[in-house]
Design an enzyme around this catalytic site. Structure first.
Site, PDB file in Angstrom:
ATOM      1  N   HIS A 112       0.830  -1.204   0.000  1.00 24.45           N
ATOM      2  CA  HIS A 112       0.000   0.000   0.000  1.00 24.45           C
ATOM      3  C   HIS A 112       0.870   1.261   0.000  1.00 24.45           C
ATOM      4  CE1 HIS A 112      -4.070  -1.622   0.646  1.00 24.45           C
ATOM      5  NE2 HIS A 112      -3.538  -2.510   1.467  1.00 24.45           N
TER       6      HIS A 112
ATOM      7  N   ASP B  40      -7.361  -2.229  -1.177  1.00 28.63           N
ATOM      8  CA  ASP B  40      -8.307  -3.031  -0.396  1.00 28.63           C
ATOM      9  C   ASP B  40      -9.707  -2.682  -0.873  1.00 28.63           C
ATOM     10  OD1 ASP B  40      -6.216  -4.021   1.131  1.00 28.63           O
ATOM     11  OD2 ASP B  40      -6.519  -2.618   2.777  1.00 28.63           O
TER      12      ASP B  40
ATOM     13  N   GLU C 101      -6.570 -12.435   3.033  1.00 23.14           N
ATOM     14  CA  GLU C 101      -7.464 -11.274   3.155  1.00 23.14           C
ATOM     15  C   GLU C 101      -8.238 -11.135   1.854  1.00 23.14           C
ATOM     16  OE1 GLU C 101      -4.595  -8.629   6.146  1.00 23.14           O
ATOM     17  OE2 GLU C 101      -4.842  -8.001   4.061  1.00 23.14           O
TER      18      GLU C 101
ATOM     19  N   HIS D   9      -7.716  -7.792  -0.327  1.00 22.16           N
ATOM     20  CA  HIS D   9      -6.371  -7.234  -0.551  1.00 22.16           C
ATOM     21  C   HIS D   9      -5.826  -7.706  -1.909  1.00 22.16           C
ATOM     22  CE1 HIS D   9      -2.312  -5.952   1.053  1.00 22.16           C
ATOM     23  NE2 HIS D   9      -1.928  -6.807   0.122  1.00 22.16           N
TER      24      HIS D   9
END
Length: 198
Positions: free
Chosen positions: A109, A116, A171, A174
């Protein structure tokens, strides 16, 4: 709402390049796992490097054909915010979240190629993905859902992979776009926050 700063060179504002997508305040609101607005998020924003942003626009166009939309939780993340997440984990005795990879000391990120997101209807009603975004436990593993949430996770993963993104199996929200020669940045979204390098 506070005005967001201009993105740094090479980055684009997803709210402008994806005008039909849905956005949350993400870490610019206190309802995240740390319970506080994160440093660097004094204004809500969502920036990405231009190449992954263009790929994301292709995903949005593909989903729109099914009356669906991306729901973007977080995109580029200032490095100070990642450091604040690690500090929260250490302060609250949640070291295991760092060891397990749910909280990263260094994050894609920070480079601006990772995002996300979830799925919503075209009217921005979130689809049921099985857990809230940022639920930092095994229920968030992409494969750890049944019924409609499992179908929604697979739909999102198919759409993102088709545009060149890589998913993170732990996740469901993600995704990273493989890019070489990027660097972590610490430019804040809030125009009155300390600038990068201070």
């Amino acid at each position: 709402a506070p005005t967001t700063a201009a993105p740094p060179p090479g980055f684009v504002d997803l709210r402008q390049t994806l005008p039909t997508a849905c956005f949350t305040a993400g870490y610019a609101a206190a309802d995240n796992f740390t319970g506080a607005v994160l440093p660097g998020y004094a204004a809500p924003g969502a920036w990405l490097l231009a190449t992954p942003a263009a790929a994301l626009a292709r995903v949005q166009a593909a989903l729109a054909r099914d009356n669906l939309s991306l729901l973007i939780f977080d995109a580029y993340r200032p490095r100070r915010a990642s450091e604040a997440m690690v500090a929260w984990a250490e302060r609250t005795g949640n070291h295991a979240l760092v060891r397990a990879g749910y909280i990263a000391r260094r994050s894609g990120h920070n480079h601006g190629h990772t995002v996300d997101l979830g799925l919503a209807t075209r009217d921005c009603v979130p689809l049921d993905m099985g857990t809230a975004w940022d639920t930092l436990d095994p229920r968030s593993h992409t494969a750890a859902a049944t019924g409609a949430p499992a179908q929604h996770r697979q739909r999102l993963r198919r759409a993102m992979r088709a545009a060149g993104f890589r998913d993170y199996p732990r996740e469901w929200w993600h995704f990273s776009f493989p890019l070489a020669a990027t660097r972590p940045r610490d430019v804040p979204y809030g125009p009155h926050e300390p600038p990068e390098g201070t």
